[in-house]
Scaffold this active site. Structure first.
Site, PDB file in Angstrom:
ATOM      1  N   LYS A  69       0.804  -1.223   0.000  1.00 47.20           N
ATOM      2  CA  LYS A  69       0.000   0.000   0.000  1.00 47.20           C
ATOM      3  C   LYS A  69       0.837   1.273   0.000  1.00 47.20           C
ATOM      4  O   LYS A  69       0.307   2.357  -0.231  1.00 47.20           O
ATOM      5  CB  LYS A  69      -0.975   0.010   1.182  1.00 47.20           C
ATOM      6  CG  LYS A  69      -2.012  -1.086   1.159  1.00 47.20           C
ATOM      7  CD  LYS A  69      -2.835  -1.185  -0.119  1.00 47.20           C
ATOM      8  CE  LYS A  69      -3.676   0.000  -0.427  1.00 47.20           C
ATOM      9  NZ  LYS A  69      -4.808  -0.345  -1.347  1.00 47.20           N
TER      10      LYS A  69
HETATM   11  N1  PMP Z   1      -2.871  -7.446   1.297  1.00 48.50           N
HETATM   12  C1  PMP Z   1      -2.815  -6.568   2.308  1.00 48.50           C
HETATM   13  C2  PMP Z   1      -2.150  -6.988   3.581  1.00 48.50           C
HETATM   14  C3  PMP Z   1      -3.388  -5.296   2.166  1.00 48.50           C
HETATM   15  O1  PMP Z   1      -3.344  -4.414   3.199  1.00 48.50           O
HETATM   16  C4  PMP Z   1      -4.027  -4.966   0.952  1.00 48.50           C
HETATM   17  C5  PMP Z   1      -4.657  -3.607   0.779  1.00 48.50           C
HETATM   18  N2  PMP Z   1      -5.856  -3.417   1.477  1.00 48.50           N
HETATM   19  C6  PMP Z   1      -4.080  -5.906  -0.075  1.00 48.50           C
HETATM   20  C7  PMP Z   1      -3.479  -7.144   0.134  1.00 48.50           C
HETATM   21  C8  PMP Z   1      -4.820  -5.672  -1.370  1.00 48.50           C
HETATM   22  O2  PMP Z   1      -4.350  -4.636  -2.167  1.00 48.50           O
HETATM   23  P1  PMP Z   1      -5.319  -3.745  -3.057  1.00 48.50           P
HETATM   24  O3  PMP Z   1      -5.991  -2.745  -2.147  1.00 48.50           O
HETATM   25  O4  PMP Z   1      -4.419  -3.097  -4.042  1.00 48.50           O
HETATM   26  O5  PMP Z   1      -6.337  -4.627  -3.711  1.00 48.50           O
END
Ligand code: PMP
Length: 345
Positions: free
Chosen positions: A54
């Site tokens: 993130k």
């Molecule tokens: N894994 C973790 C630990 C996250 O914090 C996030 C983001 N919320 C994601 C995966 C998924 O990423 P995205 O928001 O780009 O779909």
């Protein structure tokens, strides 16, 4: 998209904090690659300076807002998030001179709240409420932003700067790091920024590259990509940061070739496999991604170059995924000694 490298007082071109976001290593998952006959790689997003994938979205959102004038010097960034986005925004905010207000449900662990406060964010807690309720923490964050002078609502779910950050960095890095030989990209979905941004970039380079969603139970993305509806609510998952039930703006218009549902019981086997046999200490969303990559290897046969995301470190989950009592209570104790869980994937 990345800012120009800063020049140090000694005249070297040296990276400041923000310039160290991205350009993460691509790590070969040796045992799983050897066992499946495909090359399976994980992008080491846990090595970003804020500790997760993130950081890229946080930086992308802030830089775009600066360029559009939505965020002005000394302004305040506001977001509803309990997780990695809050950390990324707080740190990028500090580095670029912005105050940060993070709105979280009061059920969020004290650890996380204190962590964000330690990083300088102002944390406001609100009672737990569904997204449809105007008192939901995300909806509250939007109102706080409207009421704050020089306030900017990051809006990670529906702000396309999120997926553009991955289109401009994660996708090109994977393309280059695999010498243009990547044949599949797998990611789970929180906002969808990672899957959509990197996925759209890679498909533009070569439409044969498979873009694949790995979904935990309790989410609706598997159903959305497979059947075209989100009316599904079976099962649950302990994975944090993923598990989406609506089609966010970041997900609109993306082409996904395949979606898989991954049970936590398999995810936990992979969490411990990666730790014990690869030296990778990771959280559950990374494991769900790797499960998806193995499923691609099994479904489409050997000889592929499959890439996925290692989202954040296991250190964020010490009291859960790495706590024997918690694992027992959830009936999630890992059982495998070797790779026998591969038969169940
Ligand atoms: N894994 C973790 C630990 C996250 O914090 C996030 C983001 N919320 C994601 C995966 C998924 O990423 P995205 O928001 O780009 O779909």
């Amino acid at each position: 998209m990345q800012p120009e490298l800063s020049v140090s007082p000694l005249g070297f071109r040296t990276p400041g904090f923000c310039e160290t976001i991205g350009r993460t290593p691509l790590i070969r998952l040796n045992a799983l690659s050897d066992a499946t006959g495909s090359e399976i790689y994980g992008k080491a997003e846990f090595m970003n300076p804020g500790g997760s994938v993130k950081d890229r979205a946080a930086l992308g959102i802030v830089l775009e807002a600066e360029r559009s004038g939505a965020l002005t010097p000394g302004g305040t960034i506001i977001e509803g998030t309990a997780g990695n986005t809050g950390i990324g925004l707080a740190l990028v905010g500090n580095a670029r001179g912005y105050h940060c207000i993070i709105v979280v449900p009061e059920t969020v662990s004290q650890e996380k709240i204190e962590g964000l406060r330690a990083m300088g964010a102002e944390v406001r807690t609100v009672p737990e409420a569904p997204y449809s309720d105007p008192n939901n923490y995300i909806r509250v964050s939007e109102r706080v932003a409207a009421e704050t002078s020089n306030g900017f609502w990051a809006n990670q779910f529906d702000n396309l700067a999120n997926r553009r950050a991955h289109y401009q960095t994660t996708g090109p890095e994977i393309w280059e790091q695999t010498d243009h030989r990547v044949s599949a990209f797998v990611a789970s979905i929180g906002t969808g920024g990672t899957l959509a941004g990197a996925g759209i970039f890679l498909k533009e380079r070569d439409p044969r590259i498979k873009v694949v969603c790995a979904d935990p139970y309790g989410a609706a993305m598997w159903s959305w990509f497979t059947y075209g509806h989100t009316e599904i609510s079976d099962g649950e998952s302990v994975a944090e940061g993923i598990g989406q039930s609506r089609v966010t703006k970041n997900l609109e218009g993306i082409e996904v070739d395949r979606a898989y549902r991954i049970p936590d019981a398999l995810g936990i086997e992979i969490v411990y496999h990666l730790l014990r046999h690869e030296g990778l200490f990771l959280g559950m969303s990374s494991a769900i991604n790797v499960c998806g990559a193995v499923k691609v290897a099994k479904e489409y046969g050997p000889g592929q170059v499959i890439t996925t995301i290692l989202c954040d470190s296991g250190a964020r989950y010490l009291s859960r995924l790495f706590n024997a009592e918690w694992l027992r209570a959830k009936n999630l104790e890992p059982k495998a000694r070797g790779l026998e869980f591969l038969d169940r994937l």
